[in-house]
Motif scaffolding. Structure first.
Motif, mmCIF file in Angstrom:
data_model
loop_
_atom_site.group_PDB
_atom_site.id
_atom_site.type_symbol
_atom_site.label_atom_id
_atom_site.label_comp_id
_atom_site.label_asym_id
_atom_site.label_seq_id
_atom_site.Cartn_x
_atom_site.Cartn_y
_atom_site.Cartn_z
ATOM 1 N N ALA A 1 0.835 -1.209 0.000
ATOM 2 C CA ALA A 1 0.000 0.000 0.000
ATOM 3 C C ALA A 1 0.865 1.252 0.000
ATOM 4 O O ALA A 1 0.580 2.217 -0.722
ATOM 5 C CB ALA A 1 -0.929 -0.007 1.212
ATOM 6 N N ALA A 2 1.925 1.244 0.818
ATOM 7 C CA ALA A 2 2.800 2.414 0.881
ATOM 8 C C ALA A 2 3.506 2.661 -0.446
ATOM 9 O O ALA A 2 3.574 3.798 -0.921
ATOM 10 C CB ALA A 2 3.820 2.238 2.001
ATOM 11 N N VAL A 3 4.030 1.598 -1.038
ATOM 12 C CA VAL A 3 4.736 1.753 -2.322
ATOM 13 C C VAL A 3 3.765 2.207 -3.405
ATOM 14 O O VAL A 3 4.074 3.106 -4.203
ATOM 15 C CB VAL A 3 5.446 0.435 -2.709
ATOM 16 C CG1 VAL A 3 5.935 0.476 -4.145
ATOM 17 C CG2 VAL A 3 6.598 0.168 -1.763
ATOM 18 N N LEU B 1 -5.022 -4.442 11.965
ATOM 19 C CA LEU B 1 -4.801 -3.218 12.749
ATOM 20 C C LEU B 1 -3.450 -2.589 12.424
ATOM 21 O O LEU B 1 -3.281 -1.368 12.522
ATOM 22 C CB LEU B 1 -4.830 -3.538 14.246
ATOM 23 C CG LEU B 1 -6.187 -3.625 14.918
ATOM 24 C CD1 LEU B 1 -6.020 -4.096 16.354
ATOM 25 C CD2 LEU B 1 -6.876 -2.289 14.896
ATOM 26 N N THR B 2 -2.473 -3.397 12.048
ATOM 27 C CA THR B 2 -1.110 -2.921 11.856
ATOM 28 C C THR B 2 -0.859 -2.379 10.459
ATOM 29 O O THR B 2 0.086 -1.614 10.245
ATOM 30 C CB THR B 2 -0.132 -4.068 12.175
ATOM 31 O OG1 THR B 2 -0.503 -4.662 13.415
ATOM 32 C CG2 THR B 2 1.282 -3.570 12.312
ATOM 33 N N ILE B 3 -1.687 -2.756 9.490
ATOM 34 C CA ILE B 3 -1.465 -2.327 8.097
ATOM 35 C C ILE B 3 -1.316 -0.803 7.973
ATOM 36 O O ILE B 3 -0.369 -0.337 7.332
ATOM 37 C CB ILE B 3 -2.583 -2.851 7.177
ATOM 38 C CG1 ILE B 3 -2.441 -4.358 6.998
ATOM 39 C CG2 ILE B 3 -2.566 -2.154 5.825
ATOM 40 C CD1 ILE B 3 -3.603 -5.000 6.276
ATOM 41 N N PRO B 4 -2.195 0.016 8.571
ATOM 42 C CA PRO B 4 -2.008 1.466 8.409
ATOM 43 C C PRO B 4 -0.720 1.980 9.043
ATOM 44 O O PRO B 4 -0.131 2.936 8.553
ATOM 45 C CB PRO B 4 -3.227 2.068 9.121
ATOM 46 C CG PRO B 4 -4.209 0.974 9.212
ATOM 47 C CD PRO B 4 -3.439 -0.295 9.258
ATOM 48 N N VAL C 1 -10.151 2.622 13.231
ATOM 49 C CA VAL C 1 -11.091 1.617 13.725
ATOM 50 C C VAL C 1 -10.618 1.144 15.098
ATOM 51 O O VAL C 1 -9.462 0.743 15.255
ATOM 52 C CB VAL C 1 -11.185 0.420 12.746
ATOM 53 C CG1 VAL C 1 -12.037 -0.691 13.318
ATOM 54 C CG2 VAL C 1 -11.732 0.873 11.420
ATOM 55 N N PRO C 2 -11.478 1.184 16.105
ATOM 56 C CA PRO C 2 -11.062 0.733 17.439
ATOM 57 C C PRO C 2 -10.697 -0.751 17.441
ATOM 58 O O PRO C 2 -11.292 -1.558 16.717
ATOM 59 C CB PRO C 2 -12.297 0.987 18.306
ATOM 60 C CG PRO C 2 -13.109 1.981 17.557
ATOM 61 C CD PRO C 2 -12.817 1.745 16.109
ATOM 62 N N LYS D 1 -5.946 7.076 0.259
ATOM 63 C CA LYS D 1 -5.289 7.489 1.501
ATOM 64 C C LYS D 1 -6.282 7.706 2.638
ATOM 65 O O LYS D 1 -6.049 7.230 3.754
ATOM 66 C CB LYS D 1 -4.444 8.740 1.258
ATOM 67 C CG LYS D 1 -3.532 9.042 2.413
ATOM 68 C CD LYS D 1 -2.592 10.174 2.112
ATOM 69 C CE LYS D 1 -1.740 10.429 3.329
ATOM 70 N NZ LYS D 1 -1.304 11.783 3.413
ATOM 71 N N PRO D 2 -7.418 8.378 2.445
ATOM 72 C CA PRO D 2 -8.392 8.480 3.531
ATOM 73 C C PRO D 2 -8.968 7.123 3.960
ATOM 74 O O PRO D 2 -9.256 6.918 5.137
ATOM 75 C CB PRO D 2 -9.486 9.381 2.963
ATOM 76 C CG PRO D 2 -8.822 10.167 1.914
ATOM 77 C CD PRO D 2 -7.776 9.272 1.341
ATOM 78 N N ILE D 3 -9.110 6.190 3.014
ATOM 79 C CA ILE D 3 -9.594 4.859 3.380
ATOM 80 C C ILE D 3 -8.601 4.182 4.314
ATOM 81 O O ILE D 3 -8.976 3.564 5.317
ATOM 82 C CB ILE D 3 -9.848 4.008 2.112
ATOM 83 C CG1 ILE D 3 -11.031 4.583 1.341
ATOM 84 C CG2 ILE D 3 -10.090 2.551 2.468
ATOM 85 C CD1 ILE D 3 -11.250 3.939 -0.011
ATOM 86 N N LEU D 4 -7.329 4.313 4.005
ATOM 87 C CA LEU D 4 -6.282 3.747 4.859
ATOM 88 C C LEU D 4 -6.268 4.431 6.223
ATOM 89 O O LEU D 4 -6.081 3.770 7.256
ATOM 90 C CB LEU D 4 -4.925 3.881 4.169
ATOM 91 C CG LEU D 4 -3.776 3.073 4.723
ATOM 92 C CD1 LEU D 4 -4.085 1.580 4.623
ATOM 93 C CD2 LEU D 4 -2.508 3.382 3.959
ATOM 94 N N GLU D 5 -6.489 5.732 6.245
ATOM 95 C CA GLU D 5 -6.534 6.455 7.519
ATOM 96 C C GLU D 5 -7.764 6.075 8.342
ATOM 97 O O GLU D 5 -7.697 6.033 9.573
ATOM 98 C CB GLU D 5 -6.491 7.955 7.264
ATOM 99 C CG GLU D 5 -5.145 8.418 6.733
ATOM 100 C CD GLU D 5 -5.154 9.851 6.263
ATOM 101 O OE1 GLU D 5 -6.227 10.493 6.288
ATOM 102 O OE2 GLU D 5 -4.079 10.335 5.853
#
Length: 166
Positions: free
Chosen positions: A94-96, A160-163, A120-121, A111-115
């Motif tokens: 995703a970052a690349v 949870l860690t992806i973003p 998400v709690p 980018k907003p979807i990733l944010e």
């Protein structure tokens, strides 16, 4: 120097705001201290109830007062490895993609979807892992309950860690 201080009404208003902000900060510090006290108190009660010889025993069975540290450490490491196997490739991809390949329009949408995923709690994602990932995704690969639970937890922590990685 009195010219720089402003009017008396402004000074009173700033004093009220300063007092309100100080009270909010003091309440935050007090609440944090009470949370730490509560955690320390409950940990003391737990440690008084548990025999330390059983902490290196046969497994994790809280209803029988058997609390094995090896089980907790091993399960934590398994969940962490699964989470990194999920999050590292997806987060890096995703970052690349966002930094190198996405056009400005796609970047503006993705980018907003990733944010939002970052917002998400963890309780919500844990419930999602319990109700969807475990029965629908993981149970297709594992027939036993324990690997399915660890895999579902690992996938949930990975999501949870992806973003954070991206």
């Amino acid at each position: 120097i009195s010219v720089l201080q402003g009017s008396k009404a402004r000074q009173r208003k700033e004093r009220r705001i300063r007092s309100t902000m100080f009270a909010a900060a003091a309440a935050s510090v007090l609440i944090s201290g009470l949370i730490l006290y509560s955690l320390a108190w409950e940990a003391t009660l737990f440690l008084a109830k548990v025999d330390f010889a059983t902490l290196w025993d046969i497994g994790w069975f809280p209803r029988r007062n058997i609390f094995d540290l090896r089980t907790i450490v091993a399960a934590t490491l398994i969940v962490t490895v699964i989470a990194m196997l999920v999050a590292a490739p997806l987060g890096l991809a995703a970052a690349v993609y966002l930094s190198e390949y996405a056009n400005p329009r796609a970047r503006k949408v993705l980018k907003p979807i990733l944010e939002i995923l970052a917002g998400v709690p963890s309780v919500v994602l844990g419930y999602f892992a319990l109700r969807f990932i475990a029965p629908e995704v993981v149970s297709r690969f594992f027939s036993s309950a324990k690997p399915a639970n660890l895999a579902a937890a690992g996938i949930g922590v990975g999501l949870l860690t992806i973003p954070l990685i991206a």
